[in-house]
Design a protein around this motif. Sequence first.
Motif, PDB file in Angstrom:
ATOM      1  N   GLU A  69       1.011  -1.089  -0.093  1.00  0.00           N
ATOM      2  CA  GLU A  69       0.144  -0.051  -0.079  1.00  0.00           C
ATOM      3  C   GLU A  69       0.808   1.053   0.119  1.00  0.00           C
ATOM      4  OE1 GLU A  69      -2.369  -2.630   3.213  1.00  0.00           O
ATOM      5  OE2 GLU A  69      -0.229  -2.329   2.553  1.00  0.00           O
TER       6      GLU A  69
ATOM      7  N   TRP B  69     -10.157  -3.201   0.640  1.00  0.00           N
ATOM      8  CA  TRP B  69      -9.961  -2.303   1.444  1.00  0.00           C
ATOM      9  C   TRP B  69     -10.554  -2.321   2.882  1.00  0.00           C
ATOM     10  CZ3 TRP B  69      -5.259   0.121   0.423  1.00  0.00           C
ATOM     11  CH2 TRP B  69      -5.113   0.772  -0.582  1.00  0.00           C
TER      12      TRP B  69
ATOM     13  N   TYR C  19      -5.213   1.719   6.856  1.00  0.00           N
ATOM     14  CA  TYR C  19      -6.032   1.169   5.927  1.00  0.00           C
ATOM     15  C   TYR C  19      -4.805  -0.103   5.430  1.00  0.00           C
ATOM     16  CZ  TYR C  19      -9.580   4.548   6.008  1.00  0.00           C
ATOM     17  OH  TYR C  19     -10.558   5.587   6.467  1.00  0.00           O
TER      18      TYR C  19
ATOM     19  N   CYS D  73      -2.680   0.294  -3.887  1.00  0.00           N
ATOM     20  CA  CYS D  73      -2.333  -1.220  -3.676  1.00  0.00           C
ATOM     21  C   CYS D  73      -1.857  -1.948  -4.704  1.00  0.00           C
ATOM     22  CB  CYS D  73      -3.442  -1.776  -2.829  1.00  0.00           C
ATOM     23  SG  CYS D  73      -3.056  -3.490  -2.441  1.00  0.00           S
TER      24      CYS D  73
ATOM     25  N   CYS E 136      -4.941  -3.219   2.396  1.00  0.00           N
ATOM     26  CA  CYS E 136      -5.416  -3.841   1.209  1.00  0.00           C
ATOM     27  C   CYS E 136      -5.228  -5.257   1.391  1.00  0.00           C
ATOM     28  CB  CYS E 136      -4.915  -3.228   0.030  1.00  0.00           C
ATOM     29  SG  CYS E 136      -3.076  -3.835  -0.548  1.00  0.00           S
TER      30      CYS E 136
ATOM     31  N   LEU F  39      -8.028   3.290  -3.779  1.00  0.00           N
ATOM     32  CA  LEU F  39      -9.224   3.890  -3.071  1.00  0.00           C
ATOM     33  C   LEU F  39      -9.059   5.330  -2.971  1.00  0.00           C
ATOM     34  CD1 LEU F  39     -11.782   3.214  -1.057  1.00  0.00           C
ATOM     35  CD2 LEU F  39     -10.034   3.324   0.877  1.00  0.00           C
TER      36      LEU F  39
END
Length: 119
Positions: A6, A36, A94, A22, A96, A81
């Motif tokens: 990421e 995500w 966050y 990602c 992935c 995202l």
Amino acid sequence: QVQLVESGGGLVQAGGSLRLSCAASGRTFNIYRMAWFRQAPGKERELAGAITWSGGILYYKDSVKGRFTISRDNAKNTMYLQMNSLKPEDTAVYYCAASVGRVGAYEYWGQGTQVTVSP
């Protein structure tokens, strides 16, 4: 094996935007879906959204609908995202994830990227 990396996290003011990336490598031809997830401090990890390898949207969490957009670039083996109208409650790490299956747990995970939204 599939490797996921990421990038794109950072600090942004409320109302601002960020785009996470990602990049997938390895045996990507086995991947059916990607997602995500996010985990805020003191909270459980939650699914923010998911997409098939071919680009079909599978899911958005209600709280991000209309603000977040997941997309894929097959040529780059990359999932994105796009996060708009960010809120302080979007602050989280966050992650992935990718899966070779149509349902169930995700087998492959990235290292995570921090997103911090200031009031």
